[in-house]
Scaffold this active site. Structure first.
Site, mmCIF file in Angstrom:
data_model
loop_
_atom_site.group_PDB
_atom_site.id
_atom_site.type_symbol
_atom_site.label_atom_id
_atom_site.label_comp_id
_atom_site.label_asym_id
_atom_site.label_seq_id
_atom_site.Cartn_x
_atom_site.Cartn_y
_atom_site.Cartn_z
ATOM 1 N N ASP A 21 46.892 40.233 38.970
ATOM 2 C CA ASP A 21 45.809 41.009 39.130
ATOM 3 C C ASP A 21 47.014 42.161 37.639
ATOM 4 O O ASP A 21 48.226 42.188 37.257
ATOM 5 C CB ASP A 21 46.220 42.224 39.654
ATOM 6 C CG ASP A 21 46.350 41.355 41.550
ATOM 7 O OD1 ASP A 21 46.420 40.270 41.075
ATOM 8 O OD2 ASP A 21 45.564 41.813 42.633
ATOM 9 N N ASP A 65 42.020 37.881 37.735
ATOM 10 C CA ASP A 65 42.235 38.692 38.943
ATOM 11 C C ASP A 65 41.960 39.764 38.952
ATOM 12 O O ASP A 65 40.878 40.570 37.834
ATOM 13 C CB ASP A 65 43.586 38.065 40.033
ATOM 14 C CG ASP A 65 44.007 38.164 41.059
ATOM 15 O OD1 ASP A 65 42.375 39.279 41.700
ATOM 16 O OD2 ASP A 65 44.506 37.633 42.139
ATOM 17 N N ASP A 66 42.202 40.552 40.115
ATOM 18 C CA ASP A 66 41.073 42.261 39.915
ATOM 19 C C ASP A 66 41.657 42.969 38.505
ATOM 20 O O ASP A 66 43.014 42.806 38.787
ATOM 21 C CB ASP A 66 42.057 43.064 41.120
ATOM 22 C CG ASP A 66 41.428 42.412 42.209
ATOM 23 O OD1 ASP A 66 40.179 42.155 42.448
ATOM 24 O OD2 ASP A 66 42.032 42.030 43.514
ATOM 25 N N HIS A 101 38.777 39.474 38.519
ATOM 26 C CA HIS A 101 37.189 39.655 39.839
ATOM 27 C C HIS A 101 37.092 40.985 39.646
ATOM 28 O O HIS A 101 36.327 41.451 41.410
ATOM 29 C CB HIS A 101 38.245 39.205 40.906
ATOM 30 C CG HIS A 101 39.167 38.130 41.235
ATOM 31 N ND1 HIS A 101 39.564 37.680 42.108
ATOM 32 C CD2 HIS A 101 38.483 37.019 40.222
ATOM 33 C CE1 HIS A 101 39.984 35.468 41.761
ATOM 34 N NE2 HIS A 101 39.537 35.626 40.068
ATOM 35 N N ARG A 159 34.106 45.923 44.330
ATOM 36 C CA ARG A 159 33.889 45.035 45.005
ATOM 37 C C ARG A 159 35.229 46.496 46.086
ATOM 38 O O ARG A 159 36.104 46.625 45.779
ATOM 39 C CB ARG A 159 34.997 43.982 44.697
ATOM 40 C CG ARG A 159 35.166 42.820 46.200
ATOM 41 C CD ARG A 159 35.598 41.758 45.945
ATOM 42 N NE ARG A 159 37.237 41.681 44.926
ATOM 43 C CZ ARG A 159 37.756 40.163 45.130
ATOM 44 N NH1 ARG A 159 37.572 39.119 45.455
ATOM 45 N NH2 ARG A 159 39.045 39.794 44.291
ATOM 46 N N LYS A 214 37.274 44.771 49.513
ATOM 47 C CA LYS A 214 37.716 43.495 50.640
ATOM 48 C C LYS A 214 38.797 44.463 51.426
ATOM 49 O O LYS A 214 39.780 44.800 51.178
ATOM 50 C CB LYS A 214 37.950 42.707 49.620
ATOM 51 C CG LYS A 214 39.445 43.111 48.786
ATOM 52 C CD LYS A 214 39.281 42.478 47.930
ATOM 53 C CE LYS A 214 40.574 42.217 47.232
ATOM 54 N NZ LYS A 214 41.389 41.460 46.166
#
Length: 400
Positions: free
Chosen positions: A207, A228-229, A250, A281, A283
């Site tokens: 991240d 990743d993020d 991501h 996103r 989540k």
């Protein structure tokens, strides 16, 4: 900032960062002066090796003068900088591999009130994390122990600007801060794109900016290549993410939101997400309770080649993703919990989604617990070429 004049001719570069957010009335202006000659520093405040850093607390101006190496099982701790201190990073600092570190360790920590951590414009500052010596495709979920890279614990009009991080072992910036700007940051974890024999990237859980327990934070004008993020806001308020480029990861995320967490007033504007699994996103963790996500705005977001074909343990690419079934690893497919997502605005979100070789792709995917997703306001959504899949929300927003 104050410029000290000596008999040595010194070139002073002034950088001004002005940030205004539409979700808060706060306006932060940061003016810094960097690249002073070493003669302008107090004795003991020019640090050319690891052992010299221990005396940092007495310094108002610090020069971290690379190249030098941080020994194994060691970290740089600048968590108690003097109020108003200015730290200039010049050249490269390399962190040796540490076999006893875990995700509870941070290779560098910067903390203090009204502090500056800046790159020397004449010899740009680089932090080299040696992540390739840790990467095994498992990230923080298993395998060898891996430290996080950079912990931010700053307050009161602080600024981190211009630095480059290469090969962070896992999470790069772990932010627990207030009234802080991160500007013109480069994270280059592109080497982590190499695939394991299982077809996933060696870099995992890398991240870029993880935000928790923070307020009034700006992240702007930065470039990220990770796995990743690009942004993950786990808790906090008035978090602003402007003019950033995210590659390979991501997407720009809220969450994952666990029980007893709250996120509010997040503003994401004028960003590009490319070659990534997701674009936008949100989540929330399956079964999470007593949590909320409110007053979030994404606007002017460009998506390109969302749904990369290899290198991810999640097979489905999504331009916009809101899901309340998240579990670390694989989502359940069944929304569950009491996490209210409300006043969620998307404006001018456009671009392309690419089919994956493992599963479906969606331009928009929403999976909500009925009644937990309200006041979704979507306009000018143009994501192609795949269909959308939206359940648990009434009325359906634009793009569904």
């Amino acid at each position: 900032s104050t410029t000290t004049t000596t008999t040595t001719t010194t070139t002073t570069t002034t950088t001004t960062t002005t940030t205004t957010t539409t979700t808060t009335t706060t306006t932060t202006t940061s003016t810094t002066t960097v690249a002073a000659a070493t003669s302008t520093y107090a004795p003991g405040c020019v640090m050319t090796n690891y052992t010299s850093i221990s005396g940092y607390k007495s310094c108002s101006a610090i020069l971290l003068q690379g190249p030098f190496t941080v020994p194994s099982e060691s970290v740089i701790d600048l968590s108690s900088l003097k109020t108003g201190a200015v730290v200039t990073l010049s050249g490269m600092i390399t962190f040796n591999h540490s076999s006893n570190f875990t995700k509870s360790n941070y290779l560098i920590t910067v903390g203090g009130s009204n502090v500056r951590f800046l790159s020397d414009p004449s010899n740009p500052g680089i932090l080299y994390g040696n992540g390739q010596l840790y990467w095994d495709g498992l990230g923080s979920n298993g395998g060898v122990g891996k430290p996080k890279m950079f912990r931010v614990k700053t307050t009161n009009n602080s600024l981190i600007q211009g630095i480059t991080v290469i090969n962070s072992p896992i999470h790069c910036f772990s932010i627990a801060a207030s009234d802080t700007v991160l500007d013109s940051i480069t994270l280059d974890n592109s080497a982590g794109d190499e695939l394991t024999s299982d077809g996933i990237t060696y870099g995992h859980n890398t991240d870029a900016f993880d935000v928790g327990s923070s307020t009034n934070v700006w992240i702007q004008n930065s470039h990220v290549h990770n796995q990743d993020d690009c942004l993950a806001v786990n808790s906090g308020s008035y978090i602003n993410f402007y003019n950033n480029t995210c590659v390979g990861g991501h997407g720009i995320s809220i969450g994952s939101i666990s029980s007893n967490s709250a996120v509010s007033y997040v503003h994401v504007k004028n960003c590009t997400v490319s070659n990534s699994l997701n674009g936008v996103r949100v989540k929330t963790v399956y079964g999470a309770t007593n949590a909320s996500v409110t007053n979030v705005i994404y606007e002017d977001i460009t998506l390109d080649n969302i749904g990369k074909e290899t290198g991810s343990d999640d097979p489905t690419g999504m331009g916009v993703c809101v899901r309340q079934d998240y579990l670390n690893g694989n989502p359940t497919g069944q929304a569950n919990g009491t996490v209210l997502i409300s006043n969620f605005t998307l404006t001018n979100i456009h671009g392309t989604v690419t089919s994956t070789q493992f599963g479906d792709a969606y331009s928009m995917f929403i999976l909500c617990v009925p009644g937990e997703c309200v006041d979704f306001n979507f306009t000018n959504i143009d994501i192609n070429p795949f269909a959308s899949n939206c359940t648990g929300i009434t009325p359906l927003p634009e793009g569904c």
